[in-house]
Scaffold this motif. Sequence first.
Motif, PDB file in Angstrom:
ATOM      1  N   ILE A 104     -37.545 -20.913  -1.264  1.00  0.00           N
ATOM      2  CA  ILE A 104     -39.034 -21.397  -1.229  1.00  0.00           C
ATOM      3  C   ILE A 104     -38.726 -22.812  -0.178  1.00  0.00           C
ATOM      4  N   HIS A 105     -39.090 -22.572   1.045  1.00  0.00           N
ATOM      5  CA  HIS A 105     -38.536 -23.559   2.046  1.00  0.00           C
ATOM      6  C   HIS A 105     -39.951 -24.500   2.779  1.00  0.00           C
ATOM      7  N   HIS A 106     -39.404 -25.705   2.293  1.00  0.00           N
ATOM      8  CA  HIS A 106     -40.580 -26.828   2.752  1.00  0.00           C
ATOM      9  C   HIS A 106     -39.889 -27.734   4.188  1.00  0.00           C
ATOM     10  N   THR A 107     -40.638 -27.811   5.156  1.00  0.00           N
ATOM     11  CA  THR A 107     -39.750 -28.491   5.975  1.00  0.00           C
ATOM     12  C   THR A 107     -40.829 -29.189   6.542  1.00  0.00           C
ATOM     13  N   VAL A 108     -41.193 -30.548   6.701  1.00  0.00           N
ATOM     14  CA  VAL A 108     -41.656 -31.082   7.639  1.00  0.00           C
ATOM     15  C   VAL A 108     -41.497 -31.348   8.968  1.00  0.00           C
ATOM     16  N   ILE A 109     -41.972 -30.970  10.047  1.00  0.00           N
ATOM     17  CA  ILE A 109     -41.979 -31.531  11.164  1.00  0.00           C
ATOM     18  C   ILE A 109     -42.797 -32.768  12.211  1.00  0.00           C
ATOM     19  N   GLY A 110     -42.479 -32.859  13.297  1.00  0.00           N
ATOM     20  CA  GLY A 110     -43.542 -34.344  13.594  1.00  0.00           C
ATOM     21  C   GLY A 110     -42.528 -36.026  13.777  1.00  0.00           C
ATOM     22  N   PRO A 111     -43.095 -35.937  14.320  1.00  0.00           N
ATOM     23  CA  PRO A 111     -44.763 -36.578  14.938  1.00  0.00           C
ATOM     24  C   PRO A 111     -44.881 -35.646  15.495  1.00  0.00           C
ATOM     25  N   LEU A 112     -46.212 -35.401  15.536  1.00  0.00           N
ATOM     26  CA  LEU A 112     -46.957 -33.980  17.010  1.00  0.00           C
ATOM     27  C   LEU A 112     -47.583 -34.250  17.318  1.00  0.00           C
ATOM     28  N   ASN A 113     -48.080 -33.918  18.418  1.00  0.00           N
ATOM     29  CA  ASN A 113     -49.577 -34.343  19.512  1.00  0.00           C
ATOM     30  C   ASN A 113     -50.413 -33.421  18.741  1.00  0.00           C
ATOM     31  N   ASP A 114     -51.225 -34.746  18.721  1.00  0.00           N
ATOM     32  CA  ASP A 114     -52.960 -34.059  18.265  1.00  0.00           C
ATOM     33  C   ASP A 114     -53.507 -33.124  19.049  1.00  0.00           C
ATOM     34  N   GLY A 115     -54.258 -31.948  18.606  1.00  0.00           N
ATOM     35  CA  GLY A 115     -55.171 -30.833  19.385  1.00  0.00           C
ATOM     36  C   GLY A 115     -53.741 -29.836  20.164  1.00  0.00           C
ATOM     37  N   THR A 116     -52.682 -30.028  19.762  1.00  0.00           N
ATOM     38  CA  THR A 116     -51.932 -29.523  20.539  1.00  0.00           C
ATOM     39  C   THR A 116     -51.087 -27.830  19.840  1.00  0.00           C
ATOM     40  N   ILE A 117     -50.907 -26.928  20.501  1.00  0.00           N
ATOM     41  CA  ILE A 117     -50.580 -25.336  20.169  1.00  0.00           C
ATOM     42  C   ILE A 117     -48.463 -25.669  19.989  1.00  0.00           C
ATOM     43  N   TYR A 118     -48.114 -25.624  19.240  1.00  0.00           N
ATOM     44  CA  TYR A 118     -46.841 -25.757  19.175  1.00  0.00           C
ATOM     45  C   TYR A 118     -46.122 -24.401  18.689  1.00  0.00           C
ATOM     46  N   TYR A 119     -45.251 -23.946  19.270  1.00  0.00           N
ATOM     47  CA  TYR A 119     -44.322 -22.361  18.984  1.00  0.00           C
ATOM     48  C   TYR A 119     -43.033 -22.674  17.577  1.00  0.00           C
ATOM     49  N   TYR A 120     -42.617 -22.112  16.821  1.00  0.00           N
ATOM     50  CA  TYR A 120     -42.064 -22.703  15.772  1.00  0.00           C
ATOM     51  C   TYR A 120     -41.171 -21.335  15.768  1.00  0.00           C
ATOM     52  N   ARG A 121     -39.855 -21.872  15.208  1.00  0.00           N
ATOM     53  CA  ARG A 121     -39.447 -20.682  14.187  1.00  0.00           C
ATOM     54  C   ARG A 121     -38.695 -21.312  13.247  1.00  0.00           C
ATOM     55  N   CYS A 122     -38.634 -20.238  11.828  1.00  0.00           N
ATOM     56  CA  CYS A 122     -37.861 -20.719  10.993  1.00  0.00           C
ATOM     57  C   CYS A 122     -36.161 -20.432  10.627  1.00  0.00           C
ATOM     58  N   GLY A 123     -36.116 -21.190  10.268  1.00  0.00           N
ATOM     59  CA  GLY A 123     -34.122 -20.665   9.418  1.00  0.00           C
ATOM     60  C   GLY A 123     -33.613 -19.969  10.702  1.00  0.00           C
ATOM     61  N   GLY A 124     -33.586 -20.619  11.800  1.00  0.00           N
ATOM     62  CA  GLY A 124     -33.164 -19.624  12.979  1.00  0.00           C
ATOM     63  C   GLY A 124     -33.579 -18.556  13.157  1.00  0.00           C
ATOM     64  N   GLU A 125     -34.398 -17.656  12.458  1.00  0.00           N
ATOM     65  CA  GLU A 125     -34.934 -16.015  12.634  1.00  0.00           C
ATOM     66  C   GLU A 125     -36.208 -16.433  13.412  1.00  0.00           C
ATOM     67  N   ASP A 126     -36.558 -15.452  14.058  1.00  0.00           N
ATOM     68  CA  ASP A 126     -37.555 -14.585  14.532  1.00  0.00           C
ATOM     69  C   ASP A 126     -38.240 -14.312  13.394  1.00  0.00           C
ATOM     70  N   PRO A 127     -39.651 -14.071  13.837  1.00  0.00           N
ATOM     71  CA  PRO A 127     -40.394 -13.533  14.429  1.00  0.00           C
ATOM     72  C   PRO A 127     -40.537 -15.206  14.572  1.00  0.00           C
ATOM     73  N   GLU A 128     -41.506 -15.725  16.112  1.00  0.00           N
ATOM     74  CA  GLU A 128     -42.049 -16.712  16.299  1.00  0.00           C
ATOM     75  C   GLU A 128     -43.431 -17.057  15.946  1.00  0.00           C
ATOM     76  N   PHE A 129     -43.405 -18.486  15.816  1.00  0.00           N
ATOM     77  CA  PHE A 129     -44.732 -18.388  14.591  1.00  0.00           C
ATOM     78  C   PHE A 129     -45.477 -19.302  15.929  1.00  0.00           C
ATOM     79  N   GLN A 130     -46.907 -19.981  15.831  1.00  0.00           N
ATOM     80  CA  GLN A 130     -47.773 -20.733  16.871  1.00  0.00           C
ATOM     81  C   GLN A 130     -48.785 -21.504  15.691  1.00  0.00           C
ATOM     82  N   LEU A 131     -48.978 -22.932  15.319  1.00  0.00           N
ATOM     83  CA  LEU A 131     -49.719 -23.381  14.978  1.00  0.00           C
ATOM     84  C   LEU A 131     -50.649 -24.305  16.279  1.00  0.00           C
ATOM     85  N   LYS A 132     -51.936 -25.018  15.843  1.00  0.00           N
ATOM     86  CA  LYS A 132     -52.457 -25.500  16.126  1.00  0.00           C
ATOM     87  C   LYS A 132     -52.589 -27.182  15.535  1.00  0.00           C
TER      88      LYS A 132
END
Length: 436
Positions: A104-132
């Motif tokens: 079970i992995h927990h990774t904190v990313i940031g600092p992030l801009n507000d109200g922005t879409i980010y694309y991300y990938r976990c552990g170097g593996e596909d698929p790509e996810f996106q968050l807002k």
Amino acid sequence: MESKILLLIIVIGSLVMTSVKATEYVRPPPRKTLHFPWDPKPSIQPEQVHISLAGGKHMRISWVTTDHSGSSYVEYGTSPGNYNSIAHGESTSYEYLLYHSGKIHHTVIGPLNDGTIYYYRCGGEDPEFQLKTPPAQFPVTFAIAGDLGQTGWTTSTLDHLTECNYDVHLLPGDLSYADYVQYRWDTFGNLVQPLASSKPWMVTQGNHEKENIPLIKEPFASYNARWRMPFKESGSTSNLFYSFEVAGVHAIMLGSYTDYDKYSEQYKWLKADLLKVDRKRTPWVLVLFHVPWYNSNKAHQGEGDQMMTAMEHLLYAAGADIMFAGHVHAYERTRRVFNGKQDNCGAVHITIGDGGNREGLAHNYMYPKPKWSAFREASFGHGELKIVNSTHALWSWHRNDDDEPVRSDQVWITSLVGSRCIPQNNEGLREYLLEP
Ligand SMILES: *[C@@H]1O[C@H](CO)[C@@H](O)[C@H](O)[C@H]1NC(C)=O
Ligand SMILES: [Fe+2]
């Protein structure tokens, strides 16, 4: 002649009766528990991806790899496939009788801009996810549904949440209904991934997360390993109670199943947390916990009384606006209430434990309806809280009418900020909260 008129009256009367009946909502029975293929074959492919707010401008990405060689880093950026940032995190795992969890992995990313879409990938593996990321200021919208489980009604509720344009999901306890069967945590994680990987899910625990076995297993072990919330970020010593701030809102997540008395860690933390609230920065104060304090359903009646006696006065002194609870599988909204009575300086209490779990609805209500109860109905559904500015929020509850979300209750709620209920510059509150 007279008998013909009588017949006509009876016919018209029965027509009116059936049309009245047709508009009355017929509550549906519980739906079947979903069955998922569960394939614990080791893989480093990320699954059960969910995200949560982790202090100002940061987001925690959590996921599971069934293969323990999976790495805990996240690559991210603001355009697809173009990851110009990387963050390294940590991992955990647990054993539960014969069950071995994945990594079970927990990774904190940031600092992030507000109200922005980010694309991300976990552990170097596909698929790509996106968050807002949520906005910096109002308007901000919360989706709220508790007691979710994994049934046909859960998917209906989740589908409606997908249609809702919200920034943050709030969950007042009872997530997977794993109830000791650990792989159900995994299937739940995958069921909610499409939503929970794209918007932060801020959760607190219910009785179905407890899963303790005396002398063998501590309570909340699986929940704490999988649903890590920003407790350290908010000065708390336990994942079972914490707070966070987002876009002008201070949200307090309490634990109904951990100590809350005057001498408890939770109580001390709550006092300290309330002292940190600055109503200029966060005009709205929301509180979530699992067992409702004001609820006129016969189900679980009185179960929240002890916690209410211990803590309600603190939240009242600090001018908390709205409290959300789950546990009772029905919807209820109160007027502003404190100490068992209507009170203009009290909080609005909303019970929203009707996400759709396998236990079905709680139909039996207390009569007469208490004066503080404004609306109550035993149906599955979800809520939306759109906070438009520092004083006004539009609350709506959407019933799962067959599979359509039908708005069945809607009300404007005004915050206590600027009212005589809120002590100016925390005057008086400080002394009150610092009292031993
Ligand atoms: C807040 O929003 C409400 C509802 O739209 C509006 O009536 C009110 O004037 C707004 N207040 C401020 C300070 O903008
Ligand atoms: Fe519950």
